[in-house]
Write a protein that holds these residues in place. Structure first.
Motif, mmCIF file in Angstrom:
data_model
loop_
_atom_site.group_PDB
_atom_site.id
_atom_site.type_symbol
_atom_site.label_atom_id
_atom_site.label_comp_id
_atom_site.label_asym_id
_atom_site.label_seq_id
_atom_site.Cartn_x
_atom_site.Cartn_y
_atom_site.Cartn_z
ATOM 1 N N UNK A 115 -4.596 66.537 44.982
ATOM 2 C CA UNK A 115 -4.542 66.656 43.516
ATOM 3 C C UNK A 115 -3.272 66.041 42.958
ATOM 4 N N UNK A 116 -2.157 66.262 43.640
ATOM 5 C CA UNK A 116 -0.895 65.662 43.173
ATOM 6 C C UNK A 116 -0.965 64.142 43.220
ATOM 7 N N UNK A 117 -1.557 63.613 44.278
ATOM 8 C CA UNK A 117 -1.692 62.160 44.394
ATOM 9 C C UNK A 117 -2.614 61.605 43.319
ATOM 10 N N UNK A 118 -3.708 62.308 43.049
ATOM 11 C CA UNK A 118 -4.652 61.887 42.010
ATOM 12 C C UNK A 118 -4.000 61.943 40.636
ATOM 13 N N UNK A 119 -3.208 62.991 40.399
ATOM 14 C CA UNK A 119 -2.521 63.116 39.112
ATOM 15 C C UNK A 119 -1.543 61.959 38.912
ATOM 16 N N UNK A 120 -0.857 61.571 39.978
ATOM 17 C CA UNK A 120 0.062 60.429 39.877
ATOM 18 C C UNK A 120 -0.710 59.155 39.566
ATOM 19 N N UNK A 121 -1.868 58.984 40.192
ATOM 20 C CA UNK A 121 -2.687 57.810 39.925
ATOM 21 C C UNK A 121 -3.172 57.790 38.474
ATOM 22 N N UNK A 122 -3.570 58.954 37.989
ATOM 23 C CA UNK A 122 -4.030 59.033 36.597
ATOM 24 C C UNK A 122 -2.924 58.617 35.642
ATOM 25 N N UNK A 123 -1.716 59.129 35.894
ATOM 26 C CA UNK A 123 -0.591 58.802 35.028
ATOM 27 C C UNK A 123 -0.213 57.332 35.147
ATOM 28 N N UNK A 124 -0.230 56.801 36.374
ATOM 29 C CA UNK A 124 0.083 55.385 36.578
ATOM 30 C C UNK A 124 -0.906 54.501 35.830
ATOM 31 N N UNK A 125 -2.183 54.877 35.875
ATOM 32 C CA UNK A 125 -3.221 54.103 35.196
ATOM 33 C C UNK A 125 -3.000 54.126 33.673
ATOM 34 N N UNK A 126 -2.657 55.304 33.153
ATOM 35 C CA UNK A 126 -2.415 55.408 31.713
ATOM 36 C C UNK A 126 -1.190 54.590 31.309
ATOM 37 N N UNK A 127 -0.168 54.574 32.178
ATOM 38 C CA UNK A 127 1.026 53.791 31.875
ATOM 39 C C UNK A 127 0.708 52.304 31.797
ATOM 40 N N UNK A 128 -0.178 51.836 32.678
ATOM 41 C CA UNK A 128 -0.571 50.430 32.642
ATOM 42 C C UNK A 128 -1.307 50.115 31.339
ATOM 43 N N UNK A 129 -2.156 51.043 30.903
ATOM 44 C CA UNK A 129 -2.890 50.836 29.656
ATOM 45 C C UNK A 129 -1.934 50.812 28.476
#
Length: 469
Positions: free
Chosen positions: A117-131
């Motif tokens: 879950x922590x890894x997925x949350x980091x991915x979600x945030x990274x994706x939003x940062x790219x957007x």
């Protein structure tokens, strides 16, 4: 969108168990029999992968070499390394290869799922940062942000701007009250005429009257020539009275008379000067409370508070914090003529966790610092001010106003448990009792979050021994 977990595991039974567990949690799962097959599929783009879980000992390509290869081609992909050998040497090797985390066999679901879950949350945030980086939200009004609260503010500004009614803008210091006032002016029929702003808190009480109403020649010793006041200067446009609650009661009475008569009498003059200006006011204080306490005139309050616009504090605006940080960073880089800088996920997480008592003004100051200290293509976590970098949330709140503020149940549980531990001064036994669970269950939770299970002073052990006796 469902997140996809890839598994590289040569043990078919272990692979099937992992697939079943993760699928049951709502993830899409892809499995590969060895590291080489996983690497080829990921690098060829045959499957989208958000998190990779890999065994260490596998034929063709082992887990550490797979991790190292992906560190080069997919540095943003979290890799969780799993091994039967729990030695420190193995753990260090995995982390040096670029592993996100390190788990040992036999895998415990209580440890695996929080890690994923922590890894997925980091991915979600990274994706939003790219957007955000690709397209920073903009607004013609200068009021930026995509949170529901800021959308509501912009909509209200648009509806109210064409009117000539007085508006009271309320919000904490640094939330952008003058921006709202300027947006109201720029979208009004008065936009081509003057916008005049005055900070009432910055003026000594003895100078307020001469600033607002002007003075005649010879009105006082240094009045060598007549001077028009701000009311007349704003004629045809807008007069913005910032921090209006800081006016003395005497000056409040004079302001009220000017608003009622729509004219002012300059100091030392016997004649009235009419004015035609829209009045906007702002304050960080609760004026209704000030009225009840006798510090603000009720009649003036009603004159100013025809329409009220409440600005939310930055801490309540969710991902707007990251949007604004990115916008400020872009502006600093353009101003200084330097290559664009990015906000990485670890910095964004700290920005989102901080309470921002100085609001947008404090965030802008923080971004200026990060840009000045940046040495690569990203701003660095280590360059954050200590107050932000070391900040941990102290307030446990259930309120969720926007989708981006939603956290996982695991994260919610962690915040609550840590808050209880804080309240009982880290007494594990007392915390377990308050939470309605036994100490072993609490210890397993803490282990799963990578936190110590015993107090450094040994108080829990002493308490347990006392209970046993």
């Amino acid at each position: 969108m469902r997140f996809r977990i890839a598994i590289a595991e040569d043990d078919a039974i272990q692979s099937d168990l992992l697939q079943s567990t993760l699928s049951g949690e709502g993830y899409d799962v892809s499995a590969f029999p060895d590291g080489q097959a996983a690497l080829e599929a990921i690098e060829a783009g045959k499957t989208r992968v958000d998190v990779l879980i890999t065994d260490v000992s596998m034929p063709r390509l082992d887990g550490l070499k797979l991790t190292g290869a992906l560190k080069q081609s997919r540095p943003d992909l979290p890799v969780i390394v799993v091994t039967a050998d729990a030695s420190v040497e193995n753990a260090v090797s995995a982390l040096r290869a670029g592993a996100w985390d390190f788990l040992t066999k036999p895998l415990e679901v209580e440890l695996l799922l929080p890690c994923v879950r922590r890894a997925v949350e980091r991915q979600r945030l990274t994706r939003e940062l790219k957007e955000v980086t690709a397209s920073v939200p903009a607004s013609e009004s200068g009021l930026f942000g995509q949170s529901d609260t800021m959308r509501a503010v912009r909509e209200l500004v648009t509806r109210v701007a064409p009117s000539g009614a007085s508006v009271l803008v309320h919000g904490e210091t640094g939330t952008g009250k003058e921006l709202v006032a300027r947006a109201l002016h720029s979208q009004s029929p008065r936009a081509s005429n003057p916008f005049v702003a005055i900070n009432c808190a910055a003026l000594p009480a003895s100078l307020v009257e001469s600033e607002l109403f002007g003075y005649a020649k010879g009105a006082f010793t240094d009045a060598r020539a007549a001077r028009q006041g701000l009311f007349v200067e704003a004629n045809g446009g807008t007069l913005f009275l910032d921090e209006v609650a800081e006016l003395s009661l005497d000056n409040q009475a004079k302001l009220l008379r000017a608003l009622q008569e729509r004219s002012v009498r300059p100091l030392g003059s016997n004649s009235e000067v009419p004015f035609d200006a829209r009045i906007l006011a702002a304050t960080h204080r609760d004026l209704e409370t000030e009225v009840e306490a006798g510090r603000f005139r009720q009649d003036l309050f009603y004159r100013l508070n025809v329409i009220r616009i409440d600005l939310p504090p930055l801490r309540d605006r969710g991902m707007d914090i990251v949007h604004l940080a990115t916008r400020f960073l872009t502006g600093v880089c353009e101003r200084d003529g330097r290559p664009a800088l990015q906000v990485p996920a670890d910095v964004a997480q700290k920005l989102l966790a901080y309470s921002w008592p100085g609001n947008v003004r404090e965030l802008e100051n923080c971004i200026e610092r990060l840009a000045a200290l940046a040495r690569g293509t990203e701003v660095a976590l280590a360059d954050l001010p200590d107050g932000i970098r070391l900040h941990e949330r102290e307030r446990f709140a259930m309120q969720v106003d926007a989708a981006e503020e939603v956290v996982t149940l695991e994260e919610l549980e962690k915040r609550y448990v840590l808050r209880v531990l804080q309240l009982v001064k880290d007494n594990r036994s007392r915390a377990a009792q308050m939470l309605g669970i036994d100490r072993r269950t609490l210890y397993r939770r803490l282990e799963g979050w990578g936190l110590p299970t015993e107090r450094a002073d040994g108080a829990d052990a002493a308490a347990a021994a006392g209970a046993a006796s």
